[in-house]
Write a protein that holds these residues in place. Structure first.
Motif, PDB file in Angstrom:
ATOM      1  N   GLY A 206       0.781  -1.226   0.000  1.00 53.52           N
ATOM      2  CA  GLY A 206       0.000   0.000   0.000  1.00 53.52           C
ATOM      3  C   GLY A 206       0.812   1.275   0.000  1.00 53.52           C
ATOM      4  O   GLY A 206       0.236   2.369  -0.048  1.00 53.52           O
ATOM      5  N   GLN A 207       2.147   1.170   0.036  1.00 49.83           N
ATOM      6  CA  GLN A 207       3.002   2.350   0.078  1.00 49.83           C
ATOM      7  C   GLN A 207       3.716   2.523  -1.254  1.00 49.83           C
ATOM      8  O   GLN A 207       4.213   1.555  -1.832  1.00 49.83           O
ATOM      9  CB  GLN A 207       4.046   2.221   1.196  1.00 49.83           C
ATOM     10  N   GLU A 208       3.771   3.755  -1.742  1.00 52.10           N
ATOM     11  CA  GLU A 208       4.432   4.021  -3.016  1.00 52.10           C
ATOM     12  C   GLU A 208       5.942   3.869  -2.866  1.00 52.10           C
ATOM     13  O   GLU A 208       6.538   4.296  -1.862  1.00 52.10           O
ATOM     14  CB  GLU A 208       4.080   5.418  -3.504  1.00 52.10           C
ATOM     15  N   GLN A 209       6.571   3.243  -3.872  1.00 57.52           N
ATOM     16  CA  GLN A 209       8.011   2.977  -3.858  1.00 57.52           C
ATOM     17  C   GLN A 209       8.643   3.517  -5.142  1.00 57.52           C
ATOM     18  O   GLN A 209       7.973   3.678  -6.162  1.00 57.52           O
ATOM     19  CB  GLN A 209       8.280   1.463  -3.778  1.00 57.52           C
ATOM     20  N   THR A 210       9.961   3.761  -5.063  1.00 62.75           N
ATOM     21  CA  THR A 210      10.694   4.138  -6.267  1.00 62.75           C
ATOM     22  C   THR A 210      11.276   2.918  -6.967  1.00 62.75           C
ATOM     23  O   THR A 210      11.560   2.973  -8.168  1.00 62.75           O
ATOM     24  CB  THR A 210      11.819   5.126  -5.939  1.00 62.75           C
ATOM     25  N   GLN A 211      11.479   1.827  -6.214  1.00 61.30           N
ATOM     26  CA  GLN A 211      11.938   0.581  -6.809  1.00 61.30           C
ATOM     27  C   GLN A 211      11.496  -0.588  -5.942  1.00 61.30           C
ATOM     28  O   GLN A 211      11.254  -0.427  -4.753  1.00 61.30           O
ATOM     29  CB  GLN A 211      13.458   0.558  -6.991  1.00 61.30           C
ATOM     30  N   VAL A 212      11.373  -1.761  -6.568  1.00 60.22           N
ATOM     31  CA  VAL A 212      11.028  -2.994  -5.843  1.00 60.22           C
ATOM     32  C   VAL A 212      12.027  -4.066  -6.253  1.00 60.22           C
ATOM     33  O   VAL A 212      12.635  -3.987  -7.329  1.00 60.22           O
ATOM     34  CB  VAL A 212       9.584  -3.447  -6.159  1.00 60.22           C
ATOM     35  N   GLU A 213      12.203  -5.063  -5.372  1.00 55.27           N
ATOM     36  CA  GLU A 213      13.234  -6.062  -5.583  1.00 55.27           C
ATOM     37  C   GLU A 213      12.682  -7.475  -5.481  1.00 55.27           C
ATOM     38  O   GLU A 213      11.520  -7.686  -5.127  1.00 55.27           O
ATOM     39  CB  GLU A 213      14.366  -5.850  -4.576  1.00 55.27           C
ATOM     40  N   ASP A 214      13.547  -8.424  -5.804  1.00 59.33           N
ATOM     41  CA  ASP A 214      13.225  -9.846  -5.802  1.00 59.33           C
ATOM     42  C   ASP A 214      12.471 -10.245  -4.539  1.00 59.33           C
ATOM     43  O   ASP A 214      12.913  -9.965  -3.429  1.00 59.33           O
ATOM     44  CB  ASP A 214      14.529 -10.644  -5.911  1.00 59.33           C
ATOM     45  N   GLY A 215      11.323 -10.911  -4.711  1.00 57.97           N
ATOM     46  CA  GLY A 215      10.529 -11.384  -3.581  1.00 57.97           C
ATOM     47  C   GLY A 215       9.435 -10.442  -3.132  1.00 57.97           C
ATOM     48  O   GLY A 215       8.558 -10.839  -2.362  1.00 57.97           O
ATOM     49  N   ASP A 216       9.446  -9.191  -3.596  1.00 55.04           N
ATOM     50  CA  ASP A 216       8.428  -8.231  -3.182  1.00 55.04           C
ATOM     51  C   ASP A 216       7.092  -8.522  -3.862  1.00 55.04           C
ATOM     52  O   ASP A 216       7.039  -8.831  -5.058  1.00 55.04           O
ATOM     53  CB  ASP A 216       8.853  -6.801  -3.538  1.00 55.04           C
ATOM     54  N   ALA A 217       6.010  -8.423  -3.090  1.00 56.71           N
ATOM     55  CA  ALA A 217       4.658  -8.450  -3.645  1.00 56.71           C
ATOM     56  C   ALA A 217       4.301  -7.020  -4.016  1.00 56.71           C
ATOM     57  O   ALA A 217       4.259  -6.143  -3.144  1.00 56.71           O
ATOM     58  CB  ALA A 217       3.677  -9.015  -2.635  1.00 56.71           C
ATOM     59  N   VAL A 218       4.080  -6.753  -5.299  1.00 58.71           N
ATOM     60  CA  VAL A 218       4.013  -5.376  -5.775  1.00 58.71           C
ATOM     61  C   VAL A 218       2.804  -5.164  -6.680  1.00 58.71           C
ATOM     62  O   VAL A 218       2.202  -6.104  -7.197  1.00 58.71           O
ATOM     63  CB  VAL A 218       5.295  -5.005  -6.567  1.00 58.71           C
ATOM     64  N   THR A 219       2.481  -3.894  -6.853  1.00 56.33           N
ATOM     65  CA  THR A 219       1.519  -3.459  -7.866  1.00 56.33           C
ATOM     66  C   THR A 219       2.231  -2.468  -8.769  1.00 56.33           C
ATOM     67  O   THR A 219       2.848  -1.508  -8.293  1.00 56.33           O
ATOM     68  CB  THR A 219       0.287  -2.798  -7.230  1.00 56.33           C
ATOM     69  N   ILE A 220       2.162  -2.705 -10.079  1.00 55.65           N
ATOM     70  CA  ILE A 220       2.850  -1.877 -11.066  1.00 55.65           C
ATOM     71  C   ILE A 220       1.821  -1.064 -11.844  1.00 55.65           C
ATOM     72  O   ILE A 220       0.813  -1.598 -12.307  1.00 55.65           O
ATOM     73  CB  ILE A 220       3.672  -2.747 -12.033  1.00 55.65           C
ATOM     74  N   VAL A 221       2.090   0.233 -11.985  1.00 54.84           N
ATOM     75  CA  VAL A 221       1.239   1.129 -12.765  1.00 54.84           C
ATOM     76  C   VAL A 221       2.030   1.568 -14.000  1.00 54.84           C
ATOM     77  O   VAL A 221       3.215   1.913 -13.905  1.00 54.84           O
ATOM     78  CB  VAL A 221       0.819   2.360 -11.935  1.00 54.84           C
ATOM     79  N   LEU A 222       1.374   1.539 -15.178  1.00 52.92           N
ATOM     80  CA  LEU A 222       2.042   1.841 -16.439  1.00 52.92           C
ATOM     81  C   LEU A 222       1.540   3.158 -17.034  1.00 52.92           C
ATOM     82  O   LEU A 222       0.483   3.671 -16.643  1.00 52.92           O
ATOM     83  CB  LEU A 222       1.811   0.700 -17.438  1.00 52.92           C
ATOM     84  N   ASP A 223       2.315   3.664 -17.991  1.00 52.05           N
ATOM     85  CA  ASP A 223       1.991   4.975 -18.563  1.00 52.05           C
ATOM     86  C   ASP A 223       0.899   4.924 -19.615  1.00 52.05           C
ATOM     87  O   ASP A 223       0.448   5.976 -20.078  1.00 52.05           O
ATOM     88  CB  ASP A 223       3.256   5.613 -19.154  1.00 52.05           C
ATOM     89  N   ARG A 224       0.489   3.743 -20.018  1.00 53.51           N
ATOM     90  CA  ARG A 224      -0.582   3.666 -21.008  1.00 53.51           C
ATOM     91  C   ARG A 224      -1.363   2.375 -20.846  1.00 53.51           C
ATOM     92  O   ARG A 224      -0.903   1.428 -20.219  1.00 53.51           O
ATOM     93  CB  ARG A 224      -0.026   3.772 -22.427  1.00 53.51           C
ATOM     94  N   GLU A 225      -2.547   2.383 -21.416  1.00 53.57           N
ATOM     95  CA  GLU A 225      -3.433   1.232 -21.320  1.00 53.57           C
ATOM     96  C   GLU A 225      -2.949   0.112 -22.244  1.00 53.57           C
ATOM     97  O   GLU A 225      -2.691   0.340 -23.423  1.00 53.57           O
ATOM     98  CB  GLU A 225      -4.865   1.612 -21.722  1.00 53.57           C
ATOM     99  N   LEU A 226      -2.811  -1.081 -21.672  1.00 51.79           N
ATOM    100  CA  LEU A 226      -2.500  -2.262 -22.455  1.00 51.79           C
ATOM    101  C   LEU A 226      -3.464  -3.370 -22.072  1.00 51.79           C
ATOM    102  O   LEU A 226      -4.016  -3.361 -20.958  1.00 51.79           O
ATOM    103  CB  LEU A 226      -1.058  -2.724 -22.204  1.00 51.79           C
ATOM    104  N   ASP A 227      -3.652  -4.302 -22.980  1.00 49.83           N
ATOM    105  CA  ASP A 227      -4.498  -5.456 -22.686  1.00 49.83           C
ATOM    106  C   ASP A 227      -3.661  -6.456 -21.900  1.00 49.83           C
ATOM    107  O   ASP A 227      -2.953  -7.283 -22.464  1.00 49.83           O
ATOM    108  CB  ASP A 227      -5.016  -6.074 -23.991  1.00 49.83           C
ATOM    109  N   ILE A 228      -3.720  -6.352 -20.577  1.00 46.40           N
ATOM    110  CA  ILE A 228      -2.948  -7.223 -19.682  1.00 46.40           C
ATOM    111  C   ILE A 228      -3.932  -7.914 -18.751  1.00 46.40           C
ATOM    112  O   ILE A 228      -4.796  -7.264 -18.156  1.00 46.40           O
ATOM    113  CB  ILE A 228      -1.924  -6.422 -18.852  1.00 46.40           C
ATOM    114  N   SER A 229      -3.790  -9.227 -18.608  1.00 41.42           N
ATOM    115  CA  SER A 229      -4.694  -9.979 -17.738  1.00 41.42           C
ATOM    116  C   SER A 229      -3.904 -10.997 -16.926  1.00 41.42           C
ATOM    117  O   SER A 229      -2.694 -11.183 -17.126  1.00 41.42           O
ATOM    118  CB  SER A 229      -5.784 -10.677 -18.570  1.00 41.42           C
ATOM    119  N   ARG A 230      -4.594 -11.645 -16.006  1.00 41.68           N
ATOM    120  CA  ARG A 230      -3.962 -12.667 -15.170  1.00 41.68           C
ATOM    121  C   ARG A 230      -3.292 -13.728 -16.044  1.00 41.68           C
ATOM    122  O   ARG A 230      -3.872 -14.214 -17.014  1.00 41.68           O
ATOM    123  CB  ARG A 230      -5.011 -13.329 -14.270  1.00 41.68           C
ATOM    124  N   GLY A 231      -2.064 -14.069 -15.710  1.00 42.91           N
ATOM    125  CA  GLY A 231      -1.316 -15.057 -16.466  1.00 42.91           C
ATOM    126  C   GLY A 231      -0.281 -14.445 -17.383  1.00 42.91           C
ATOM    127  O   GLY A 231       0.652 -15.134 -17.816  1.00 42.91           O
TER     128      GLY A 231
END
Length: 434
Positions: free
Chosen positions: A290-315
């Motif tokens: 729930g906290q904003e980060q500047t970088q994440v590393e191996d093993g982290d459970a993360v949420t990534i936000v991108l600069d544009r809409e892409l068709d991305i789904s589970r898997g």
């Protein structure tokens, strides 16, 4: 505060070692874990009292049956064997531990693989009274083979029940020589070996006076000293587990892609590539707990936000664009067959890699490992229950694959029977460039 919680807090920042116990039936795996729990003050007094009152207590002496601390199923207590994987947690002032008590019976090899798949170390138990002539049991060989295939970084051989052979050094030396031969056949470059008695608590936390000839560390100090650092530089891989929409729209909120980062690191501003579409985008936000980060590393459970809409789904799989990959539909793998119905090369199975699901066929079985002779045998075109074989697989969709020894996240998969939804095999990619 009780001793259990205090111990856990003291070890909070000392690292976590995930380990399994493995070996044959009645080698003392559950008893050893019970001993580790007791000696590390990982159980309460009422738990000890409960197992002393248990109707399934083995033996008539005053010693509590420590195996009952992990064998929780009624069938396990009735039969005196481990069936399911039991996870237990304990800590010392130096380290936290997550230990999986896995079954020794051949019928439940699949459960052992489940426990070993997330472990960093394996304690392979050997009953000194049954191997006094230096002949290792088949399950000891099979579990050692699985531990090697899964790339467990630390192998600890615990020669248990030394009290039943009067702590005879000659017996220990024969077992040591036999396991060294096994390790050489399997390609295990280094292992630790310790004489001990789990029931009596000898050579567990402190050196035993019964084995002055053993100059190595007792078991628990050895486990505390094992390195947790992985020197391999793994590329970043993230299988999307969940697409998160917050705020309802891009104007009011964001769309994020959640998963666990396996290898490497990702920073805000990095360009990522999405597979199988091969589209790219720039990372504009990273969130962890729930906290904003500047970088994440191996093993982290993360949420990534991108600069544009892409068709991305589970898997779908996210990688760094500057770490190029080549998706493939054909590869070779080591396959451990877990189903009572033999492998059929004419059937399609579901292949699950991370969160990605696709259909696949086993095109050919090249060889089967004989765990008794430690040699590969010519294949008969199929695999039976608990067989380990080298196979070729073709998938319906292209997959991002890495050799398992290089990257477990994209080098491991399971096969699922489409009719029963049963997991029928565990696979390790060993020739992604096939």
């Amino acid at each position: 505060m009780n001793a259990v919680n205090e111990s856990w807090i003291q070890a909070a920042d000392q690292g976590v070692l995930r380990l399994i116990t493995a070996g044959s039936v009645d080698d003392g795996k559950s008893t050893l874990i019970g001993r580790l729990l007791v000696d590390s003050q990982g159980v309460f007094a009422d738990q000890i009292a409960a197992i002393q009152r248990s109707k399934y207590k083995r033996g008539e002496d005053a010693e509590p049956d420590l195996a009952l601390l992990t064998d929780g199923l009624e069938a396990e207590r009735e039969q005196g064997i481990t069936i399911d994987v039991a996870y237990r947690y304990f800590a010392t002032p130096k380290r936290k531990f997550i230990v999986a008590d896995t079954p020794g019976h051949e019928q439940y090899t699949r459960n052992m693989i489940t426990g070993a798949s997330t472990a960093q170390a394996a304690i392979i138990l050997i009953d000194a009274s049954r191997a006094r002539d230096g002949q290792l049991l088949t399950q000891t060989k099979r579990h050692s083979t699985v531990a090697r295939l899964l790339g467990l970084r630390h192998i600890v051989v615990a020669v248990n029940k030394m009290d039943l052979v009067d702590w005879d050094q000659a017996v220990f030396d024969r077992i040591h020589a036999a396991y060294r031969e096994l390790a050489d056949h399997l390609g295990i470059e280094h292992f630790h070996i310790i004489p001990l008695s789990a029931l009596k608590g000898e050579n567990i936390t402190r050196p035993s006076s019964h084995a002055p000839w053993h100059t190595g560390l007792p078991l628990l100090p050895l486990l505390e000293s094992l390195s947790l650092d992985d020197e391999r530089q793994k590329p970043a891989r993230l299988f999307v587990q969940w697409v998160i929409r917050h705020g309802g729209s891009r104007v009011d909120g964001f769309r994020g892609y959640a998963g666990q980062l396996d290898g490497g690191r990702i920073r805000v501003g990095d360009t990522i590539q999405v597979w199988p579409s091969a589209r790219t985008a720039v990372v504009t936000g990273l969130y962890r707990a729930g906290q904003e980060q500047t970088q994440v590393e191996d093993g982290d459970a993360v949420t990534i936000v991108l600069d544009r809409e892409l068709d991305i789904s589970r898997g779908d799989l996210l990688t760094l664009a500057d770490e190029p990959v080549t998706p493939r539909k054909s590869f070779e793998a080591e396959l451990c067959w877990l189903d009572e119905q033999p492998l059929s090369t004419s059937r399609s199975y579901w292949l699950k890699q991370g969160t990605r699901l696709t259909q696949a066929k086993v095109r050919a079985v090249h060889a089967v490992r004989d765990v008794r002779s430690l040699q590969e045998q010519e294949a008969s075109g199929t695999l039976a229950l608990n067989d380990i074989g080298r196979v070729s697989i073709a998938s319906r969709d292209p997959l991002v694959l890495d050799d398992y020894q290089e990257h477990a996240g994209t080098g491991a998969f399971i096969l699922i029977d489409a009719g029963t939804n049963q997991t029928v095999a565990a696979g390790l990619v060993h020739n992604a460039a096939y």
